[in-house]
Scaffold this motif. Structure first.
Motif, PDB file in Angstrom:
ATOM      1  N   GLY A 172      32.224  41.648  48.453  1.00 47.50           N
ATOM      2  CA  GLY A 172      32.220  41.025  47.230  1.00 47.50           C
ATOM      3  C   GLY A 172      31.976  42.414  46.256  1.00 47.50           C
ATOM      4  N   ASN A 173      32.679  43.454  46.734  1.00 41.31           N
ATOM      5  CA  ASN A 173      32.620  44.516  45.862  1.00 41.31           C
ATOM      6  C   ASN A 173      31.181  45.186  45.437  1.00 41.31           C
ATOM      7  N   PRO A 193      31.346  36.314  44.959  1.00 43.07           N
ATOM      8  CA  PRO A 193      32.476  36.460  44.198  1.00 43.07           C
ATOM      9  C   PRO A 193      32.230  36.980  42.975  1.00 43.07           C
ATOM     10  N   GLU A 194      33.086  37.738  42.163  1.00 41.41           N
ATOM     11  CA  GLU A 194      34.789  37.945  42.253  1.00 41.41           C
ATOM     12  C   GLU A 194      34.802  39.332  42.625  1.00 41.41           C
ATOM     13  N   GLY A 195      35.645  39.306  43.655  1.00 38.12           N
ATOM     14  CA  GLY A 195      36.150  40.590  44.303  1.00 38.12           C
ATOM     15  C   GLY A 195      36.607  41.737  43.484  1.00 38.12           C
ATOM     16  N   ALA A 196      37.144  41.498  42.422  1.00 40.92           N
ATOM     17  CA  ALA A 196      37.891  42.452  41.585  1.00 40.92           C
ATOM     18  C   ALA A 196      36.473  43.133  40.757  1.00 40.92           C
ATOM     19  N   VAL A 203      38.886  46.202  48.641  1.00 38.16           N
ATOM     20  CA  VAL A 203      38.422  44.621  48.227  1.00 38.16           C
ATOM     21  C   VAL A 203      39.560  43.674  49.069  1.00 38.16           C
ATOM     22  N   GLU A 214      38.019  43.248  52.262  1.00 37.90           N
ATOM     23  CA  GLU A 214      36.867  42.309  52.237  1.00 37.90           C
ATOM     24  C   GLU A 214      37.439  40.982  52.346  1.00 37.90           C
ATOM     25  N   LEU A 270      36.290  37.978  54.835  1.00 44.75           N
ATOM     26  CA  LEU A 270      35.871  36.799  54.266  1.00 44.75           C
ATOM     27  C   LEU A 270      36.662  35.456  54.853  1.00 44.75           C
ATOM     28  N   GLY A 315      42.871  44.586  45.768  1.00 46.11           N
ATOM     29  CA  GLY A 315      42.478  43.355  44.958  1.00 46.11           C
ATOM     30  C   GLY A 315      42.136  42.124  45.820  1.00 46.11           C
ATOM     31  N   PRO A 316      41.663  41.007  44.998  1.00 48.26           N
ATOM     32  CA  PRO A 316      41.116  40.180  46.265  1.00 48.26           C
ATOM     33  C   PRO A 316      42.194  38.744  45.934  1.00 48.26           C
ATOM     34  N   GLU A 351      42.201  33.935  45.190  1.00 45.36           N
ATOM     35  CA  GLU A 351      41.050  34.584  45.772  1.00 45.36           C
ATOM     36  C   GLU A 351      40.179  33.554  46.490  1.00 45.36           C
ATOM     37  N   ILE A 352      39.497  33.952  47.418  1.00 41.99           N
ATOM     38  CA  ILE A 352      38.625  32.975  48.580  1.00 41.99           C
ATOM     39  C   ILE A 352      37.141  33.376  48.328  1.00 41.99           C
ATOM     40  N   THR A 353      36.357  32.540  48.683  1.00 43.23           N
ATOM     41  CA  THR A 353      34.933  32.871  48.584  1.00 43.23           C
ATOM     42  C   THR A 353      34.406  32.267  49.986  1.00 43.23           C
ATOM     43  N   LEU A 396      39.441  30.885  43.665  1.00 36.70           N
ATOM     44  CA  LEU A 396      39.261  31.423  42.517  1.00 36.70           C
ATOM     45  C   LEU A 396      40.700  31.721  41.795  1.00 36.70           C
TER      46      LEU A 396
END
Ligand SMILES: [Ca+2]
Ligand SMILES: [Ca+2]
Ligand SMILES: [Ca+2]
Ligand SMILES: [Ca+2]
Ligand SMILES: [Ca+2]
Ligand SMILES: [Ca+2]
Ligand SMILES: [Ca+2]
Ligand SMILES: [Ca+2]
Ligand SMILES: [Ca+2]
Ligand SMILES: [Ca+2]
Ligand SMILES: [Ca+2]
Ligand SMILES: [Ca+2]
Lengths: 190, 190, 190, 190, 190, 190
Positions: free
Chosen positions: B44-45, B85-88, C49, C52, C56, C93-94, C122-124, C130
């Motif tokens: 999650g950064n 979350p959020e990875g960014a 990221v 990651e 995930l 980026g995610p 994006e995933i969690t 997301l």
């Protein structure tokens, strides 16, 4: 935030004295053990020199296990975690050495730490206690925090002698040359 | 994006409060377990201090396993993953401590988290909850997101008392000194 | 080079949508398994990221193995490799989250991916999808590449509604909230 | 120094084409196996992207072991070393992909490489060959070095068609889409 | 702080000579053994070159175990810790080589170090002693600290001959070419 | 310091030739074996390319063990240490390749190195010897140091031919293409 001394109901919690850009402060060193294989974890935003103090402290206890009545297996079959709150503040330098070794000795022996005692001093592998800086600021912070006894390196005695008596009224100082003296002074019998 | 509280159908998902350059925000801490050998993964950064919070949280649960009714083997035979979350968005600081420990406690006990509750606070190894910053902004964000109860460090009570009552209308605050209080408040019985 | 959709003869290959300084582009996520001990390797000049996202994705599959009909041993007795061509281009980026999890699900289940479908999101850890950025540019690139169906996060629906209809003529959009919806949509039955 | 093609008496030695600030050059990819546990070592002052090419190449061979008649145990019971002379020159980028995979295939199968053949092209995990840059300069260097056949990505055919015929007189080009085509072309039967 | 020679009641403690921006200084090298698997730990804010000296010293002792009457198992079944106080001061360079190897030899053999002896010199893997810099400053510091005998590399003899006799009055110099000479000179029989 | 050739009483010690900003110099490569599990340690303030030379050298010996009459177990049951004095001087580049491989071959075979011989040259995995720079400066340094025979890469012969005969009077040159030639020339029979 400006901490005050809290209590000594937990083993492994020891009050140290730090010297920051903002003046003296007390800090708490916490340690704990959990089932494991002898790994040492360090948290609290610690710099390399402070991490080395924890390595030294653990090594000292290992090589003095018999003297301290610690079963040698305790080091192999548990992980050790040392944490110094507060995470937002980077911390470094060798002066937490005696505080960390006292915290670990408390965790490994199960002995609690004496009430209202604080300490500062660098440690070495053979168990000597070396002088540190910022003594005046640290002492003022300790007094403010309700501390009554302070353990200091013998070589810092001269720094105390330069402080006006009124500032240290009500404080008792213990000057030490060796880690053994620190542990004898700071740990309560079970 | 501006999150809202979602639901509490999953264990391991807890609503936290963050304070960014753009104001307050809610965030979600997610955790999960899978067959493994006790490894902790963090995504999650996250910055180093936030990663340390997760190490502390896991260590706290290990040393309080009996109190929390967690089988000690659970820590050895599973891997633990914590994601925020959020990875960014880079995230750091100690204030997600109680949110992470609650997430992990939920994953290890299988207890769900109370609905519409959010929290913020630093944790220490011995289980204390320390005050954090950005309280006003965090509270406003929580209200906007549909939160009804908020767990805060006892030492942040003064920050709430400085907020105009109208802004906190409909919110219930719980002030805590220790992690145990957080878990008692936030986890539902099974 | 400007890619076009290729074919779906391999499992583990999924078409994603990327947003770069040069506009939108399609990219391919490839994954494969080989005999091993559960190690995850990541290649393709990926930033932290994006790495990651792959951690995930793998963790999500592990904790949903039963739902997806994957034998749990599959994760322990094989290594997983995720590659995103082209090596000369740094990627981060995610937003490749759902593309990576679909690629891994295809590799672990042996199910091929539907033809002419692409995706971004994006995933969690708990399986939510997301929203991501650059939707318009990504959609134009997808169309140019011969894509017919696109999976997007539910929260990005508003971005599609702002695009002139002529630009998205011939494209079908699927809006999703959860990883399960993505996998149901994108993987073909064997 | 300006290399020339040497000989093909060793398995594992393959001629590649590089594009540097100083123009095109040939280079040699060497690989070798020794008793071990499947570790991959990379030397020759290689950048991260070039190291990833070697990881991809090895992964490709593992997942195509049966097709290539390599005993799967070969990957577990030997270490693999890939070296690209000359150590003083930093090397990076994905264009040595097919050269590395051919070198490794030669080492694992014991098949020698065809005489006077050189190659350039990026590889992907599923076995595709992607186009690369600097084709004209690379071709001139190959000719100068005594190369007679060159393997190139299909998508680079257009770059060859733009070179004046006189410069490529005496060279045979093989355009490929997949790694399998490269190996069929470049490796001699035993 | 300006150290003075202390005592030789501990094995593993050896007095070295350092040369800093502030002039010459004595320093102490401490080493200790604890139950383990042959791991080498280094503390004291040491730079890479100084760490390499410790690796060399340990390797030298391993390959001369028989000569030094050390049981070979001693290296496998114990961890070795080398510490050089004071943690606040970064230290580097190869000149502590003979001090470190003497400290380790003392720890492994249980032989104490001769009183009031100090030393400086780089070591090599085959056991040679190489010349170092800052001799004049180091000698003055040693005298000030109460040292009576000094071990120096043979090639530094010329540096001593350039010092005015009055400054080195009361000091005995031992010039050495090999580590064996150092150990013979510095370690007391048990 | 300006070294001179010393002696060849130790196995594993080989004289190399270096080219620094200050001109040519001789250097010594030392290697040694100790009981272990095949780990390679490198000391002497070495850069990455020089470390790679040592990896290559060890790999070459492993794959030519039979040819060199080295028992294969020798690589698994011993650790290998390569050191290049002097620690204060950073060293890098591939030109110590043949010196390192000769040192390791001497350590593993127990054969001493011929007296008054020095060498320079890059090595490759398949055993080729590549040309290096600074030949003239290196040769002058070798002569000054009492060296009588010098092993050089075949491709550096042209550099020797450009040196005035008077400067190389009394030196014998051996030009080589392969590592095998180096070892045959430099190692004495037992
Ligand atoms: Ca504080
Ligand atoms: Ca005392
Ligand atoms: Ca947000
Ligand atoms: Ca309370
Ligand atoms: Ca592209
Ligand atoms: Ca939906
Ligand atoms: Ca070249
Ligand atoms: Ca083709
Ligand atoms: Ca000092
Ligand atoms: Ca001598
Ligand atoms: Ca020199
Ligand atoms: Ca030859």
């Amino acid at each position: 935030s400006k901490e005050t001394w809290q209590d000594n109901k937990f083993t492994g919690v020891v009050t140290g004295l730090a010297w920051t850009a903002a003046g003296g402060e007390i800090l708490f060193v916490e340690s704990g053990l959990s089932k494991g294989k002898g790994q040492l974890s360090l948290t609290g935003n610690l710099g390399d020199v402070m991490k080395e103090s924890a390595m030294l402290a653990l090594e000292y206890l290992k090589s003095h296990a018999r003297y301290l009545n610690i079963d040698e297996k305790a080091f192999d079959e548990q992980n050790v975690h040392v944490h110094i709150p507060e995470g937002a503040i980077p911390k470094d330098g060798p002066s937490a050495g005696i505080t960390i070794v006292t915290s670990l000795a408390s965790s490994f022996t199960g002995k609690k730490v004496k009430a209202r005692i604080a300490m500062t001093g660098e440690i070495t592998l053979r168990g000597k206690v070396l002088p540190v800086g910022g003594i005046k600021e640290k002492i003022l912070a300790a007094k403010r925090a309700g501390i009554r006894e302070i353990i200091l390196p013998q070589e810092n005695k001269k720094d105390i002698e330069e402080i006006k008596p009124i500032y240290i009224d009500g404080l008792t100082f213990h000057y030490v040359d060796e880690i053994k003296e620190v542990l004898n002074m700071a740990l309560e019998e079970k």
